[in-house]
Write an enzyme that holds these catalytic residues in place. Structure first.
Site, mmCIF file in Angstrom:
data_model
loop_
_atom_site.group_PDB
_atom_site.id
_atom_site.type_symbol
_atom_site.label_atom_id
_atom_site.label_comp_id
_atom_site.label_asym_id
_atom_site.label_seq_id
_atom_site.Cartn_x
_atom_site.Cartn_y
_atom_site.Cartn_z
ATOM 1 N N ASP A 175 0.842 -1.194 0.000
ATOM 2 C CA ASP A 175 0.000 0.000 0.000
ATOM 3 C C ASP A 175 0.882 1.250 0.000
ATOM 4 O OD1 ASP A 175 -2.742 1.181 0.461
ATOM 5 O OD2 ASP A 175 -1.730 1.935 2.248
ATOM 6 N N GLU B 4 1.544 -0.233 -5.004
ATOM 7 C CA GLU B 4 0.585 0.798 -5.384
ATOM 8 C C GLU B 4 1.326 2.132 -5.466
ATOM 9 O OE1 GLU B 4 -3.497 2.872 -3.635
ATOM 10 O OE2 GLU B 4 -1.859 2.322 -2.292
#
Length: 554
Positions: free
Chosen positions: A212, A281
């Site tokens: 993330d 990401e």
């Protein structure tokens, strides 16, 4: 000849299984509730693994299930080595992994390490004093002489990226909620501790990590102010245009050069295990491709990344070609993971349709395009049913991002409503609770899995047929991709590998078009693409509006 003991034979693991893989994202709290509390859980995911496997995907990505106060739905971790009781136990996780592997599915988990919850013991210690053993584990800074924040950095979730702490009499940095303090990656003890938590899950058998906000790990040590974004009126892709965050050029609060060495450390750890992978990401606005290139090159950092290029409202041939072509030109030896939907954006069927009547057709067309691109792909639970973005009342919102910017921005709850399994059942088979954590829209219930299973031409069957088509042709897994020129809004390209070449032509407009094949492109055999009706007359492909065509070419 004596045969070796079977127990000593290790299975052959394809280290590059992720290259061209199809990953199904599961948002656990909205997938399947087995306890009746209104929240999905890990046993619910295990229960539905046969369904996921039946789609023809290669693995699952689990959104966070770690111990958390859930201020940001689990993206605020307070214990990296345990399962939140909302989702079950570590034993439940181990059972899930074992069953996934039995079904031939890889398991990827969301690793949220740029920040923790303010309830994590590390932060509790860090904020207690300026001299304790973890005092430098988070990003702390003194105020300006007038008491204001150290610089102009902003939070993605609104307001300054700094929060005052009265005990330390300093500000701490938070890129997201004030309850999500940023870790100080300039401290190698922090890096060591985080890598130890990664090792914990590797030892439990996970096959990979979705990292993330992978470009948010480091900050500028000098705490320099971000300049304004040069482009007039432009907002970054990291925030909706109601949020001033998008008005800055984020040169100093993220995407720092030091991140490269940490990603190498992460990769070194993974390489000690067989067949493990990472997908990062990257939210970096106009610099995303440059960042992806830096993070995936050299085979010593991330295996692949995804950006937000295809997660916006633009579903045109020009945009898709520019995004894909731009990636392959910028990232010469890296790999990409494409997606049209995930847990952070409006569902793509709602973004791409001009009317409700188009829903099913757009759902099929978009997936055919996605499955034909060069790269790995991620699917988000429910998109295989053609689910639209849910319209929720303000009182039903749970997302702090949406609550903060309502009504200009409604947040992410609309794409996070529960999965629908059974037509006519309470909460469409998701939960027996009187009221689940988010409501189940009535129109979603009409698209439940059981109903689509019984009909031959549904979006669900189209996904299965398209994935079977993808797996039956090697060029679609990791073959080369070459775009064909056209003076029309038509997406045309070839995929080639080991002597097999495929042609794809997509008309993403609402009007019929004729596409003249370039000289030298000779069709050997038309390969009917599931769900479409395009035909060919000599060198002309005739496509209806929102239509597709594929063929085997010489």
């Amino acid at each position: 000849m004596t045969q070796p003991n079977a127990a000593t034979i290790k299975p052959v693991i394809n280290a590059d299984w992720w290259r061209g893989a199809v990953i199904y994202q599961v948002y656990p709290r909205s997938f399947q509730d087995t306890t009746g509390d209104g929240y999905g859980d890990l046993p619910g995911v295990t229960k539905r693994l046969p369904y996921i496997a039946s789609l023809g995907v290669d693995g699952i990505w689990l959104s966070p299930f770690f111990t958390s106060p859930m201020a940001d739905m689990g993206y605020d971790v307070s214990d990296y080595r345990n399962v939140d009781k909302l989702f079950g136990t570590l034993d439940d996780f181990d059972i899930l992994v074992a069953e996934a592997h039995r079904l031939g599915l890889k398991v990827i988990i969301d690793q949220v390490i740029s920040h923790t919850s303010d309830q994590h013991p590390w932060f509790v210690d860090s904020r207690a004093s300026r001299t304790n053993s973890k005092a430098d584990w988070y990003v702390w800074a003194n105020p300006k002489p007038d008491g204001t924040a150290p610089n102009n950095w902003l939070s993605v979730f609104g307001g300054p990226a700094w929060e005052w702490d009265g005990v330390r009499k300093q500000y701490y940095m938070h890129n997201f909620l004030t309850s999500q303090p940023d870790l100080n990656f300039h401290n190698t003890e922090v890096q060591d501790a985080l890598l130890d938590t990664v090792r914990f899950w590797l030892d439990r058998g996970v096959d990979g990590f979705r990292l993330d906000t992978v470009n948010y790990y480091f900050h500028d040590k000098a705490l320099r102010n971000n300049p304004p974004l040069d482009e007039e009126g432009a907002f970054g892709l990291d925030a909706p245009d109601v949020n001033p965050y998008g008005m800055q050029n984020h040169l100093y609060d993220k995407t720092q050069s030091e991140n490269i060495e940490f990603l190498k450390r992460f990769r070194t750890l993974l390489d000690r295990y067989d067949g493990r992978m990472t997908v990062g990401e990257v939210g970096d606005g106009a610099r995303s491709l440059k960042t992806v290139a830096a993070y995936t090159s050299g085979n010593d950092k991330l295996n692949m990344c995804y950006t937000f290029d295809l997660l916006g409202p633009d579903f045109t041939a020009e945009h898709i070609r520019n995004s894909v072509d731009g990636f392959h030109k910028a990232v010469t030896d890296g790999w990409v993971c494409w997606a049209f939907s995930n847990h952070d954006v409006v569902r793509h069927v709602s973004r791409f349709t001009e009317s409700g009547a188009e829903r099913e057709h757009i759902a099929k067309l978009a997936f055919s395009v996605l499955a034909s691109l060069r790269g790995s792909i991620c699917l988000y639970q429910g998109e295989e049913l053609g689910l639209t973005e849910a319209e929720l009342a303000f009182e039903d919102l749970r997302d702090p991002y949406g609550i903060r910017f309502w009504p200009a921005f409604k947040g992410r709850d609309g794409c996070r409503t529960p999965m629908v399994w059974e037509t006519g059942s309470p909460n469409a088979g998701f939960s027996t609770a009187e009221k689940p954590w988010l409501p189940v829209p009535y129109d979603h219930g009409l698209l439940a899995v059981d109903g689509q299973e019984r009909k031959p031409d549904t979006v669900l069957h189209h996904y299965r047929e398209t994935l079977a088509f993808r797996k039956s042709h090697g060029p679609l897994i990791d073959g080369d991709m070459t775009f064909l020129d056209s003076n029309q809004d038509v997406l045309a390209f070839t995929r080639s590998k080991a002597g097999e070449s495929l042609l794809f032509v997509f008309n993403l407009t609402r009007e019929p078009v004729d596409f003249l094949l370039p000289k030298g492109v000779v069709v050997k055999d038309i390969l009917p693409m599931p769900g479409f009706s395009a035909t060919m007359n000599q060198q002309v492909v005739k496509l209806d509006g929102l239509d597709g065509f594929s063929a085997l070419i010489a």
